[in-house]
Design a protein around this motif. Structure first.
Motif, short mmCIF file in Angstrom:
data_model
loop_
_atom_site.label_atom_id
_atom_site.label_comp_id
_atom_site.label_asym_id
_atom_site.label_seq_id
_atom_site.Cartn_x
_atom_site.Cartn_y
_atom_site.Cartn_z
N SER A 218 6.29 -9.11 36.20
CA SER A 218 6.15 -7.98 35.28
C SER A 218 5.87 -8.49 33.87
O SER A 218 6.25 -9.61 33.51
CB SER A 218 7.41 -7.12 35.29
OG SER A 218 8.53 -7.86 34.87
N THR B 52 9.22 0.15 47.00
CA THR B 52 8.45 1.17 46.29
C THR B 52 8.19 2.35 47.22
O THR B 52 8.44 2.29 48.42
CB THR B 52 7.12 0.61 45.79
OG1 THR B 52 6.25 0.35 46.93
CG2 THR B 52 7.31 -0.68 44.99
N SER C 113 6.15 -0.53 34.14
CA SER C 113 6.72 0.38 35.12
C SER C 113 5.76 0.78 36.25
O SER C 113 6.17 1.52 37.14
CB SER C 113 7.20 1.66 34.42
OG SER C 113 6.13 2.32 33.77
N THR C 114 4.53 0.28 36.27
CA THR C 114 3.53 0.77 37.20
C THR C 114 2.78 -0.38 37.86
O THR C 114 2.34 -1.32 37.18
CB THR C 114 2.51 1.67 36.48
OG1 THR C 114 3.21 2.65 35.70
CG2 THR C 114 1.61 2.38 37.48
N PRO D 219 4.90 3.83 41.09
CA PRO D 219 5.95 3.36 40.18
C PRO D 219 6.68 2.15 40.76
O PRO D 219 6.87 2.04 41.97
CB PRO D 219 6.90 4.56 40.06
CG PRO D 219 6.04 5.75 40.38
CD PRO D 219 5.08 5.26 41.43
N TRP E 136 0.52 -5.50 37.50
CA TRP E 136 1.31 -4.57 36.70
C TRP E 136 0.39 -3.94 35.65
O TRP E 136 -0.13 -4.63 34.78
CB TRP E 136 2.46 -5.29 36.02
CG TRP E 136 3.53 -5.79 36.95
CD1 TRP E 136 3.45 -6.90 37.75
CD2 TRP E 136 4.81 -5.19 37.19
NE1 TRP E 136 4.62 -7.03 38.48
CE2 TRP E 136 5.47 -6.01 38.16
CE3 TRP E 136 5.47 -4.07 36.69
CZ2 TRP E 136 6.76 -5.72 38.61
CZ3 TRP E 136 6.75 -3.79 37.15
CH2 TRP E 136 7.37 -4.60 38.10
N THR F 35 -1.93 3.19 42.90
CA THR F 35 -0.87 2.91 41.95
C THR F 35 0.41 3.58 42.41
O THR F 35 0.38 4.62 43.07
CB THR F 35 -1.27 3.39 40.54
OG1 THR F 35 -0.26 3.03 39.61
CG2 THR F 35 -1.50 4.89 40.49
#
Length: 340
Positions: free
Chosen positions: A249, A285, A301-302, A319, A297, A317
């Motif tokens: 991330s 997820t 957050s996505t 979250p 990433w 995509t």
């Protein structure tokens, strides 16, 4: 009809066919002159200038899979309008990634007897800076956040991670010196706190933390592990089991990855998970389909990843925290990158 008449008729038919063919070629050329093109069932695509450094509007770069003369070229769209018109670069890649004005493009060169492959480092205007031969079929590529390091993985034998009959080769290059570590399997491995040696080690899927540290997958004896690597010390240390194709991330706290889940088909074994590096806790997820990709990433957050689509692959995509639902982000595209 006399023989002379038949010959005249035949000549006229040939002339008409030739005129029609010429008109078709000219029409096709006119449609490829840089103006927007509506690909058959796909998005509008146009030739233009593509840069890895843009002022203002954030960009999403992809390998364009829309049918037409620009298929496989690196294309750009505004990140907040992924279904808008694509600007294509003329640079073709099988795998691509970019960060901080540096790009890595894995290419194939088709030969009469055998295909060859190469890794090409690109500048911010997608011009070639340096190239290296690649030992097999391209599969993964990453650039460090600084742009100073690039990595790629190829299949030396086999062409799928799903089984066990494959071998990979992963390399890291310093773009400041062009020094190359062309096989990370030569790094010293520490597994479960002890030095580890095995003839079946495979390394793939590098994701960079900075100009020294990275994460990757190590496979041995039928199991996979998340490893932390150090390019200066040339070491790999196992951290967690059942991790493939990690993606760090932007804040450096989590790893998105493919996890083999019990009961899944051997041909479709993976689900998309996120690992908290501090707690070593994992979260599934909301994407429940098989994911054979190294996710990207889009922000903290996505996640963005590829799934099979009508033209090869679409981008989806979801979250990263396990909430929400997966949604299609972009059709006929693969190898996403947000170059910054």
């Amino acid at each position: 009809m006399s023989r002379t008449s038949r010959l005249v008729t035949l000549l006229l038919a040939v002339l008409l066919l030739g005129t029609a063919g010429t008109a078709a070629v000219l029409h096709a050329a006119d449609r490829s002159d840089g103006r927007d093109q509506e690909q058959a069932g796909g998005p509008p695509v146009r030739s233009g200038t593509v840069s890895l450094r843009t002022a203002g509007e954030r960009q999403l770069l992809v390998r364009n899979l829309a049918w037409g003369p620009h298929r496989d070229e690196i294309a750009t769209v505004p990140a907040d309008r992924p279904n808008g018109a694509r600007t294509v670069s003329g640079v073709t890649c099988l795998r691509f990634h970019a960060a901080a004005g540096t790009g890595i493009c894995l290419q194939a060169r088709r030969g009469a007897l055998q295909d060859t492959y190469r890794a090409v480092v690109l500048d911010s205007r997608l011009h070639e800076l340096h190239r290296f031969p690649a030992a097999g079929i391209p599969t993964r590529a990453r650039v460090a956040p600084s742009g100073h390091l690039v990595a790629w993985t190829v299949f030396v034998s086999g062409d799928s991670y799903a089984g066990t009959d494959f071998s990979t080769r992963t390399a890291i290059v310093d773009t400041r010196t062009w020094a190359i570590d062309d096989n990370l399997e030569t790094y010293t491995v520490t597994k479960d706190g002890r030095r580890y040696h095995a003839s079946d080690i495979n390394i793939w899927g590098v994701t960079f933390a900075d100009d020294t540290r990275f994460y990757a997958t190590l496979a041995t004896h039928g199991r996979t592990y998340l490893v932390r690597g150090d390019v200066t010390a040339r070491t790999l240390t196992t951290l967690h089991g059942n991790v493939e194709c990690p993606s760090l991330s932007p804040d450096g706290t989590r790893i998105a990855y493919k996890k083999r889940v019990p009961g899944a088909s051997p041909d479709a074994p993976w689900r998309l998970y996120v690992l908290d590096l501090r707690r070593m806790s994992q979260t599934a997820t909301a994407e429940r389909r098989n994911i054979d990709d190294q996710a990207v990433w889009a922000d903290d957050s996505t996640l963005v990843y590829a799934l099979p689509g009508d033209y090869g692959s679409d981008l989806w995509t979801v979250p990263a925290d396990g909430t929400g639902a997966a949604r299609r982000l972009m059709t006929s595209a693969v190898a996403p990158a947000y170059p910054g």
